[in-house]
Design a protein around this motif. Structure first.
Motif, PDB file in Angstrom:
ATOM      1  N   THR A 224       0.866  -1.183   0.000  1.00 27.08           N
ATOM      2  CA  THR A 224       0.000   0.000   0.000  1.00 27.08           C
ATOM      3  C   THR A 224       0.897   1.226   0.000  1.00 27.08           C
ATOM      4  OG1 THR A 224      -1.681  -1.185   1.255  1.00 27.08           O
ATOM      5  CG2 THR A 224      -1.851   1.219   1.233  1.00 27.08           C
ATOM      6  N   CYS A 225       0.788   2.029  -1.024  1.00 30.29           N
ATOM      7  CA  CYS A 225       1.630   3.228  -1.106  1.00 30.29           C
ATOM      8  C   CYS A 225       1.204   4.229  -0.024  1.00 30.29           C
ATOM      9  CB  CYS A 225       1.496   3.864  -2.488  1.00 30.29           C
ATOM     10  SG  CYS A 225       2.539   5.313  -2.690  1.00 30.29           S
ATOM     11  N   ILE A 226       2.177   4.747   0.720  1.00 26.59           N
ATOM     12  CA  ILE A 226       1.870   5.699   1.794  1.00 26.59           C
ATOM     13  C   ILE A 226       2.396   7.103   1.467  1.00 26.59           C
ATOM     14  CG2 ILE A 226       1.778   3.957   3.622  1.00 26.59           C
ATOM     15  CD1 ILE A 226       4.647   4.878   4.393  1.00 26.59           C
ATOM     16  N   VAL A 227       2.780   7.298   0.213  1.00 23.83           N
ATOM     17  CA  VAL A 227       3.357   8.596  -0.163  1.00 23.83           C
ATOM     18  C   VAL A 227       2.305   9.705  -0.168  1.00 23.83           C
ATOM     19  CG1 VAL A 227       4.638   9.845  -1.953  1.00 23.83           C
ATOM     20  CG2 VAL A 227       5.210   7.460  -1.448  1.00 23.83           C
ATOM     21  N   CYS A 228       1.061   9.368  -0.546  1.00 18.76           N
ATOM     22  CA  CYS A 228      -0.010  10.370  -0.495  1.00 18.76           C
ATOM     23  C   CYS A 228      -1.284   9.697   0.012  1.00 18.76           C
ATOM     24  CB  CYS A 228      -0.197  11.059  -1.852  1.00 18.76           C
ATOM     25  SG  CYS A 228      -1.369  10.246  -2.934  1.00 18.76           S
ATOM     26  N   PRO A 229      -2.320  10.470   0.352  1.00 18.73           N
ATOM     27  CA  PRO A 229      -3.508   9.872   0.985  1.00 18.73           C
ATOM     28  C   PRO A 229      -4.311   8.917   0.086  1.00 18.73           C
ATOM     29  CG  PRO A 229      -3.428  12.240   1.364  1.00 18.73           C
ATOM     30  CD  PRO A 229      -2.383  11.935   0.356  1.00 18.73           C
ATOM     31  N   LEU A 230      -4.040   8.858  -1.208  1.00 18.04           N
ATOM     32  CA  LEU A 230      -4.800   7.949  -2.076  1.00 18.04           C
ATOM     33  C   LEU A 230      -4.583   6.483  -1.707  1.00 18.04           C
ATOM     34  CD1 LEU A 230      -4.701   9.292  -5.738  1.00 18.04           C
ATOM     35  CD2 LEU A 230      -6.652   9.075  -4.199  1.00 18.04           C
ATOM     36  N   GLY A 231      -3.394   6.160  -1.212  1.00 17.43           N
ATOM     37  CA  GLY A 231      -3.108   4.797  -0.755  1.00 17.43           C
ATOM     38  C   GLY A 231      -3.264   3.728  -1.824  1.00 17.43           C
ATOM     39  N   CYS A 232      -2.696   3.949  -2.988  1.00 16.03           N
ATOM     40  CA  CYS A 232      -2.804   2.967  -4.083  1.00 16.03           C
ATOM     41  C   CYS A 232      -2.252   1.603  -3.661  1.00 16.03           C
ATOM     42  CB  CYS A 232      -2.025   3.452  -5.304  1.00 16.03           C
ATOM     43  SG  CYS A 232      -2.669   4.974  -6.001  1.00 16.03           S
ATOM     44  N   GLU A 233      -2.932   0.554  -4.119  1.00 10.99           N
ATOM     45  CA  GLU A 233      -2.450  -0.812  -3.889  1.00 10.99           C
ATOM     46  C   GLU A 233      -1.510  -1.167  -5.046  1.00 10.99           C
ATOM     47  OE1 GLU A 233      -3.071  -2.829  -1.284  1.00 10.99           O
ATOM     48  OE2 GLU A 233      -4.191  -1.196  -0.352  1.00 10.99           O
ATOM     49  N   ILE A 234      -0.272  -1.409  -4.728  1.00 14.00           N
ATOM     50  CA  ILE A 234       0.724  -1.686  -5.766  1.00 14.00           C
ATOM     51  C   ILE A 234       1.148  -3.150  -5.658  1.00 14.00           C
ATOM     52  CG2 ILE A 234       3.004  -1.053  -6.669  1.00 14.00           C
ATOM     53  CD1 ILE A 234       2.616   1.710  -5.412  1.00 14.00           C
ATOM     54  N   GLU A 235       1.249  -3.798  -6.807  1.00 12.92           N
ATOM     55  CA  GLU A 235       1.717  -5.191  -6.802  1.00 12.92           C
ATOM     56  C   GLU A 235       3.070  -5.255  -7.511  1.00 12.92           C
ATOM     57  OE1 GLU A 235      -1.086  -8.479  -7.638  1.00 12.92           O
ATOM     58  OE2 GLU A 235       0.507  -9.193  -8.975  1.00 12.92           O
TER      59      GLU A 235
ATOM     60  N   GLY B 132      -0.257  -0.940 -10.556  1.00 13.48           N
ATOM     61  CA  GLY B 132      -1.198  -0.428  -9.563  1.00 13.48           C
ATOM     62  C   GLY B 132      -0.880   0.983  -9.088  1.00 13.48           C
ATOM     63  N   TYR B 133       0.302   1.491  -9.390  1.00 25.93           N
ATOM     64  CA  TYR B 133       0.644   2.857  -8.956  1.00 25.93           C
ATOM     65  C   TYR B 133       0.030   3.868  -9.915  1.00 25.93           C
ATOM     66  CZ  TYR B 133       4.246   2.327 -12.548  1.00 25.93           C
ATOM     67  OH  TYR B 133       4.899   2.085 -13.724  1.00 25.93           O
ATOM     68  N   LYS B 134      -0.282   5.042  -9.362  1.00 23.63           N
ATOM     69  CA  LYS B 134      -0.914   6.071 -10.206  1.00 23.63           C
ATOM     70  C   LYS B 134       0.046   7.198 -10.554  1.00 23.63           C
ATOM     71  CE  LYS B 134      -5.783   5.425  -9.103  1.00 23.63           C
ATOM     72  NZ  LYS B 134      -5.740   4.431  -8.042  1.00 23.63           N
ATOM     73  N   CYS B 135       1.265   7.162  -9.985  1.00 23.33           N
ATOM     74  CA  CYS B 135       2.227   8.216 -10.316  1.00 23.33           C
ATOM     75  C   CYS B 135       3.644   7.681 -10.089  1.00 23.33           C
ATOM     76  CB  CYS B 135       1.968   9.463  -9.477  1.00 23.33           C
ATOM     77  SG  CYS B 135       2.504   9.289  -7.770  1.00 23.33           S
ATOM     78  N   PRO B 136       4.655   8.377 -10.616  1.00 27.99           N
ATOM     79  CA  PRO B 136       6.038   7.885 -10.501  1.00 27.99           C
ATOM     80  C   PRO B 136       6.526   7.764  -9.061  1.00 27.99           C
ATOM     81  CG  PRO B 136       5.912   9.719 -12.055  1.00 27.99           C
ATOM     82  CD  PRO B 136       4.571   9.618 -11.402  1.00 27.99           C
ATOM     83  N   ARG B 137       5.994   8.606  -8.167  1.00 27.11           N
ATOM     84  CA  ARG B 137       6.427   8.537  -6.756  1.00 27.11           C
ATOM     85  C   ARG B 137       6.040   7.197  -6.141  1.00 27.11           C
ATOM     86  NH1 ARG B 137       4.544  13.218  -3.189  1.00 27.11           N
ATOM     87  NH2 ARG B 137       2.559  12.707  -4.138  1.00 27.11           N
ATOM     88  N   GLY B 138       4.889   6.688  -6.550  1.00 25.73           N
ATOM     89  CA  GLY B 138       4.431   5.398  -6.051  1.00 25.73           C
ATOM     90  C   GLY B 138       5.317   4.264  -6.554  1.00 25.73           C
ATOM     91  N   LYS B 139       5.713   4.364  -7.813  1.00 25.47           N
ATOM     92  CA  LYS B 139       6.598   3.334  -8.370  1.00 25.47           C
ATOM     93  C   LYS B 139       7.932   3.325  -7.606  1.00 25.47           C
ATOM     94  CE  LYS B 139       8.682   1.709 -12.651  1.00 25.47           C
ATOM     95  NZ  LYS B 139       8.934   1.992 -14.064  1.00 25.47           N
TER      96      LYS B 139
HETATM   97  S1  SF4 Z   1       1.037   5.823  -6.310  1.00 20.15           S
HETATM   98 FE1  SF4 Z   1       1.050   8.043  -6.399  1.00 20.15          FE
HETATM   99  S2  SF4 Z   1      -1.120   8.568  -6.341  1.00 20.15           S
HETATM  100 FE2  SF4 Z   1      -0.980   6.461  -5.588  1.00 20.15          FE
HETATM  101  S3  SF4 Z   1      -0.763   6.641  -3.348  1.00 20.15           S
HETATM  102 FE3  SF4 Z   1       1.304   6.546  -4.187  1.00 20.15          FE
HETATM  103  S4  SF4 Z   1       1.883   8.703  -4.409  1.00 20.15           S
HETATM  104 FE4  SF4 Z   1      -0.342   8.638  -4.198  1.00 20.15          FE
END
Ligand code: SF4
Length: 125
Positions: free
Chosen positions: A10-21, A34-41
């Motif tokens: 679970t990405c904790i970088v922003c409040p969206l909390g994307c589930e990344i596999e 599953g990430y929505k932005c490069p920071r999540g990757k």
């Molecule tokens: S992947 Fe990007 S949009 Fe999704 S929770 Fe992480 S920082 Fe936020």
């Protein structure tokens, strides 16, 4: 040949909390989705290769109403350094009064982070 594993993060970088596999084979990352932005990757890669955490603990205090004062690292540190950090913290004894934000240990366990107090410890009368 190494086993293929799937890690759910679970990405904790922003409040969206994307589930990344993340799919890995040994040390190799095969796929990240599953990430929505490069920071999540970037976060997912770090979680798999070199996970970091903020470390919170307490250290002993002399001369205060409180026997200990709470402390934390001022930035995330490699998880593998946590046992050494706890060992170094167990050897610290502070003298009251102690302000909030006091640097207790610099570059704890060679992590590049400092240990700072997160509450004050006034002197007992
Ligand atoms: S992947 Fe990007 S949009 Fe999704 S929770 Fe992480 S920082 Fe936020």
């Amino acid at each position: 040949m190494s086993e293929i594993k799937r890690h759910k993060i679970t990405c904790i970088v922003c409040p969206l909390g994307c589930e990344i596999e993340v799919k890995t084979e040994g040390d190799k990352i095969l796929e990240i989705k599953g990430y929505k932005c490069p920071r999540g990757k970037e976060y997912a890669i770090q979680e798999i290769t070199a996970p970091k955490r903020i470390v919170m603990s307490v250290v002993n205090v002399k001369g205060s109403y409180f026997p200990t004062v709470s402390v934390k690292t001022n930035k995330p540190v490699l998880k593998k350094l946590i046992p050494q950090i706890m060992k170094e913290l167990s050897q610290v004894e502070l003298e009251a009064p102690i302000p909030i934000g006091k640097v207790v240990l610099k570059n704890v366990a060679g992590s590049g982070a400092d240990i700072v107090t997160t509450r004050p410890a006034p002197r007992s009368r």
